[in-house]
Scaffold this active site. Structure first.
Site, PDB file in Angstrom:
ATOM      1  N   LYS A  40       9.824  24.977  87.338  1.00  0.00           N
ATOM      2  CA  LYS A  40      10.721  26.129  87.561  1.00  0.00           C
ATOM      3  C   LYS A  40      10.709  26.510  89.035  1.00  0.00           C
ATOM      4  O   LYS A  40      11.744  26.778  89.641  1.00  0.00           O
ATOM      5  CB  LYS A  40      10.260  27.330  86.737  1.00  0.00           C
ATOM      6  CG  LYS A  40      10.887  28.659  87.166  1.00  0.00           C
ATOM      7  CD  LYS A  40      10.369  29.821  86.346  1.00  0.00           C
ATOM      8  CE  LYS A  40       9.139  30.460  86.854  1.00  0.00           C
ATOM      9  NZ  LYS A  40       9.300  31.297  88.064  1.00  0.00           N
ATOM     10  N   ASN A  41       9.514  26.521  89.659  1.00  0.00           N
ATOM     11  CA  ASN A  41       9.378  27.009  91.026  1.00  0.00           C
ATOM     12  C   ASN A  41       9.782  25.996  92.085  1.00  0.00           C
ATOM     13  O   ASN A  41       9.630  26.248  93.269  1.00  0.00           O
ATOM     14  CB  ASN A  41       7.950  27.520  91.257  1.00  0.00           C
ATOM     15  CG  ASN A  41       7.691  28.756  90.410  1.00  0.00           C
ATOM     16  OD1 ASN A  41       8.624  29.357  89.877  1.00  0.00           O
ATOM     17  ND2 ASN A  41       6.435  29.119  90.274  1.00  0.00           N
ATOM     18  N   ARG A 113      14.202  36.457  91.632  1.00  0.00           N
ATOM     19  CA  ARG A 113      13.958  36.663  93.067  1.00  0.00           C
ATOM     20  C   ARG A 113      14.697  35.625  93.889  1.00  0.00           C
ATOM     21  O   ARG A 113      14.733  35.675  95.104  1.00  0.00           O
ATOM     22  CB  ARG A 113      12.461  36.573  93.379  1.00  0.00           C
ATOM     23  CG  ARG A 113      11.618  37.592  92.649  1.00  0.00           C
ATOM     24  CD  ARG A 113      10.199  37.530  93.098  1.00  0.00           C
ATOM     25  NE  ARG A 113      10.039  37.838  94.497  1.00  0.00           N
ATOM     26  CZ  ARG A 113      10.164  39.070  95.022  1.00  0.00           C
ATOM     27  NH1 ARG A 113      10.473  40.064  94.216  1.00  0.00           N
ATOM     28  NH2 ARG A 113      10.006  39.301  96.294  1.00  0.00           N
ATOM     29  N   CYS A 137       9.107  39.014  88.004  1.00  0.00           N
ATOM     30  CA  CYS A 137       8.006  39.602  87.227  1.00  0.00           C
ATOM     31  C   CYS A 137       7.382  40.801  87.941  1.00  0.00           C
ATOM     32  O   CYS A 137       7.172  40.766  89.157  1.00  0.00           O
ATOM     33  CB  CYS A 137       6.938  38.544  86.969  1.00  0.00           C
ATOM     34  SG  CYS A 137       7.477  37.245  85.838  1.00  0.00           S
ATOM     35  N   VAL A 349      -3.886  37.213  95.016  1.00  0.00           N
ATOM     36  CA  VAL A 349      -2.524  36.987  95.524  1.00  0.00           C
ATOM     37  C   VAL A 349      -1.596  38.170  95.210  1.00  0.00           C
ATOM     38  O   VAL A 349      -0.805  38.595  96.050  1.00  0.00           O
ATOM     39  CB  VAL A 349      -1.932  35.672  94.959  1.00  0.00           C
ATOM     40  CG1 VAL A 349      -0.484  35.475  95.416  1.00  0.00           C
ATOM     41  CG2 VAL A 349      -2.797  34.482  95.362  1.00  0.00           C
TER      42      VAL A 349
HETATM   43  C1  EPZ Z   1       6.224  32.184  94.150  1.00  0.00           C
HETATM   44  O1  EPZ Z   1       6.534  33.578  94.233  1.00  0.00           O
HETATM   45  C2  EPZ Z   1       6.324  31.845  92.657  1.00  0.00           C
HETATM   46  N1  EPZ Z   1       7.649  32.190  92.184  1.00  0.00           N
HETATM   47  C3  EPZ Z   1       5.309  32.676  91.876  1.00  0.00           C
HETATM   48  O2  EPZ Z   1       5.342  32.259  90.518  1.00  0.00           O
HETATM   49  C4  EPZ Z   1       3.913  32.387  92.406  1.00  0.00           C
HETATM   50  O3  EPZ Z   1       3.003  33.243  91.768  1.00  0.00           O
HETATM   51  C5  EPZ Z   1       3.875  32.658  93.929  1.00  0.00           C
HETATM   52  O4  EPZ Z   1       4.893  31.912  94.606  1.00  0.00           O
HETATM   53  C6  EPZ Z   1       2.529  32.290  94.522  1.00  0.00           C
HETATM   54  O5  EPZ Z   1       2.264  30.952  94.342  1.00  0.00           O
HETATM   55  C7  EPZ Z   1       8.658  31.338  92.439  1.00  0.00           C
HETATM   56  O6  EPZ Z   1       8.511  30.309  93.070  1.00  0.00           O
HETATM   57  C8  EPZ Z   1       9.997  31.724  91.911  1.00  0.00           C
HETATM   58  P1  EPZ Z   1       4.754  34.672  97.596  1.00  0.00           P
HETATM   59  P2  EPZ Z   1       6.833  34.268  95.645  1.00  0.00           P
HETATM   60  O7  EPZ Z   1       5.843  34.982  98.529  1.00  0.00           O
HETATM   61  O8  EPZ Z   1       7.460  33.280  96.523  1.00  0.00           O
HETATM   62  C9  EPZ Z   1       3.316  38.893  99.372  1.00  0.00           C
HETATM   63  C10 EPZ Z   1       5.643  32.473  88.193  1.00  0.00           C
HETATM   64  O9  EPZ Z   1       4.961  33.023  87.314  1.00  0.00           O
HETATM   65  N2  EPZ Z   1       4.562  38.890 100.173  1.00  0.00           N
HETATM   66  O10 EPZ Z   1       3.902  33.502  97.863  1.00  0.00           O
HETATM   67  O11 EPZ Z   1       7.512  35.531  95.395  1.00  0.00           O
HETATM   68  C11 EPZ Z   1       3.616  39.064  97.876  1.00  0.00           C
HETATM   69  O12 EPZ Z   1       3.846  40.406  97.545  1.00  0.00           O
HETATM   70  C12 EPZ Z   1       5.857  33.188  89.545  1.00  0.00           C
HETATM   71  O13 EPZ Z   1       6.207  31.384  88.098  1.00  0.00           O
HETATM   72  C13 EPZ Z   1       4.779  39.949 101.049  1.00  0.00           C
HETATM   73  O14 EPZ Z   1       3.958  40.860 101.176  1.00  0.00           O
HETATM   74  O15 EPZ Z   1       5.320  34.553  96.115  1.00  0.00           O
HETATM   75  C14 EPZ Z   1       2.366  38.477  97.230  1.00  0.00           C
HETATM   76  O16 EPZ Z   1       1.348  39.422  97.203  1.00  0.00           O
HETATM   77  C15 EPZ Z   1       5.217  34.541  89.576  1.00  0.00           C
HETATM   78  N3  EPZ Z   1       5.939  39.959 101.768  1.00  0.00           N
HETATM   79  C16 EPZ Z   1       2.030  37.345  98.184  1.00  0.00           C
HETATM   80  O17 EPZ Z   1       2.689  37.624  99.430  1.00  0.00           O
HETATM   81  C17 EPZ Z   1       6.894  38.948 101.657  1.00  0.00           C
HETATM   82  O18 EPZ Z   1       7.942  39.000 102.323  1.00  0.00           O
HETATM   83  C18 EPZ Z   1       2.473  35.973  97.685  1.00  0.00           C
HETATM   84  O19 EPZ Z   1       3.843  36.008  97.437  1.00  0.00           O
HETATM   85  C19 EPZ Z   1       6.647  37.884 100.759  1.00  0.00           C
HETATM   86  C20 EPZ Z   1       5.470  37.879 100.025  1.00  0.00           C
END
Ligand code: EPZ
Length: 458
Positions: A40-41, A113, A137, A349
């Site tokens: 999916k990701n 997202r 989520c 995370v």
């Molecule tokens: C991706 O989310 C995945 N989703 C998530 O999977 C996964 O948990 C995550 O990466 C970490 O591996 C998809 O690919 C659609 P991040 P993403 O940006 O890209 C903070 C599932 O269950 N952050 O790596 O949204 C954020 O709040 C989903 O399949 C900021 O602060 O994750 C988090 O604490 C859930 N500012 C951390 O970084 C930003 O601009 C990691 O988020 C961006 C992120």
């Protein structure tokens, strides 16, 4: 009706689930073989990448999940012609990309997202982009500040609107030096999809290097991009003027594979996950073995089974790749409720990813969540301000209960708990699970689970 239930019903409808509530009769080990397809990701991002090409792309290994339907709707709203010549295959033709009406984008976006990743491709194709408020989520605040800072660094003008953002780049995008405060997957994808056709070179520091990121880079390279991954999380993108369509088979869904592996452990079962590969699951397999789970790497998948004796407690810290993935902790927590002793899971995370444990405690588990985390001497991952920890004391027999799915991975953990529990459970909002788990009801049937789909709530 709250927004989660609305999302769940829409998600259920998108993949023809026929009902949004399940009645599960637990206590029976899951045994048999299931297949996992593309991640999916990755698949959803690969679909967006097709927007950058000047000719059609073909993506294989596309799972029948509702997030794919959401992105398909958004791409079609922007004039991309999409066809599915056979199950699991999409052709995406971006020859006639157009601006989409805000309402139409909003109608599609709701629970995802992904729209934020349309910024770069639309700025390249149209010089502007509208991005609605994002869903996804509820596992933390999930801000997009890293994304917007990166887009501004590449030369985009970002204007906040009441219900979204409007971006323009009248002079196009130009390469830049960008350092992410945290190796965010989404922000790294943002920079890849925006800098790949920008003028000049972009150096991205503290980048995410998840397998899905590497697969997206492989796709962009097939399209004609020049992207090098250097040591210490540095990615260098030399912008090119144009890209062509790609032909690609998506990497398997390691989150789905890990979820079924945890289900085998929690239900004392034996599940072969076809399509799973060892390379992308190394860290998961180590923890699985430490708990006592058995696995065998096969030519075309991995077999997972319960050892038939007591499971061992562990300490787990979620982390960015190659650490233990945050999306694996929910299913594994259910298995740890059956381990003989005290396990600790540090979630580093996301700041709010233990909501699903309330329902598990209603089913008889003994899980205490420490909202400010727990200081522990044997930490490998640097402590983060936002982290939380869960202390799981087992083994505790689980019993049936009525629970409501809170998010994608939390929802799958509720399914596993209900299958491991004695008696009957009713799980509502299961449409949310269809966002990321392909044909999960068919797979439960294949594995011998006993359940009924209850008609959709009014
Ligand atoms: C991706 O989310 C995945 N989703 C998530 O999977 C996964 O948990 C995550 O990466 C970490 O591996 C998809 O690919 C659609 P991040 P993403 O940006 O890209 C903070 C599932 O269950 N952050 O790596 O949204 C954020 O709040 C989903 O399949 C900021 O602060 O994750 C988090 O604490 C859930 N500012 C951390 O970084 C930003 O601009 C990691 O988020 C961006 C992120």
């Amino acid at each position: 009706m709250n927004s989660l239930t609305k999302d769940s019903l829409m998600s259920a409808a998108r993949v023809g689930l026929g009902g949004d509530t399940l009645r599960i009769h637990g206590g029976k080990p899951l045994t048999g073989r299931i297949e996992v397809r593309g991640a999916k990701n990755l698949v959803t991002k690969a679909m967006v990448a097709a927007l950058l090409g000047d000719s059609p792309s073909t993506l294989k290994g596309v799972p029948e999940i509702s997030d794919v339907h959401v992105v398909r709707g958004l791409l079609e709203a922007h004039g991309v012609v999409i066809d599915s010549p056979e199950p699991g295959v999409l052709t995406l033709d971006p020859s006639n990309v157009v601006s989409a009406h805000f309402a139409e984008i909003n109608a599609h976006a709701g629970s995802s997202r992904i729209p934020i990743l349309f910024c770069g491709p639309l700025l390249h194709q149209l010089g502007e982009a509208f991005i609605p408020d994002l869903g996804g989520c509820k596992i933390g605040d999930r801000p997009i500040d890293f994304h917007l800072d990166a887009l501004r660094a590449l030369g985009a003008n970002v204007k906040k609107l009441d219900d979204g953002i409007h971006l323009t780049a009248p002079d196009g995008l130009t390469g830049a030096h960008i350092e992410l405060p945290f190796p965010s997957v989404g922000a790294t994808e943002q920079v890849l999809l925006s800098a790949v056709r920008a003028r000049g070179t972009t150096e991205l520091k503290n980048a995410a290097i998840e397998p899905e990121i590497m697969d997206l880079i492989a796709i962009l390279q097939k399209m004609g991009a020049i992207i090098s991954v250097e040591p210490n999380r540095v990615i260098v993108i030399e912008g090119v003027e144009k890209l062509r369509g790609y032909l690609h088979t998506a990497i398997f869904d390691r989150n789905e594979a890990a979820s079924w592996a945890a289900a085998a452990l929690a239900t004392r079962g034996d599940i072969t996950v076809g399509g799973a590969e060892q390379q992308e699951l190394m860290t998961f397999l180590n923890v699985y073995r430490k708990v006592g789970g058995e696995f065998e790497v096969l030519e075309d998948g991995i077999r997972f089974w319960h050892p038939g004796c007591a499971l061992k407690p562990v300490q787990v810290e979620t982390d960015v790749h190659p650490g233990f993935m945050t999306d694996w902790q929910q299913p594994m927590v259910v298995a740890l409720t059956q381990a003989d002793g005290v396990s600790v899971v540090h979630e580093t995370v996301y700041e709010n990813r233990f909501g699903f444990t309330e329902a598990l405690n209603e089913m008889g588990a003994d899980i205490v969540v420490h909202k400010d985390g727990i200081a522990s001497i044997t930490r490998r991952v640097p402590r983060r301000k936002l982290e939380q920890a869960a202390v799981i004391t087992g083994p505790t027999p689980l019993h049936g209960a009525d629970v409501r799915v809170p998010d994608l991975r939390g929802g799958f953990s509720h399914l596993i708990a209900a299958l491991a529990a004695s008696g009957t459970s009713t799980i509502s909002n299961v449409g949310i699970i269809a966002r990321g788990y392909e044909l999960f009801l068919d797979k439960l049937q294949q594995l011998g689970a006993e359940f009924e789909v209850v008609a959709t709530e009014a």
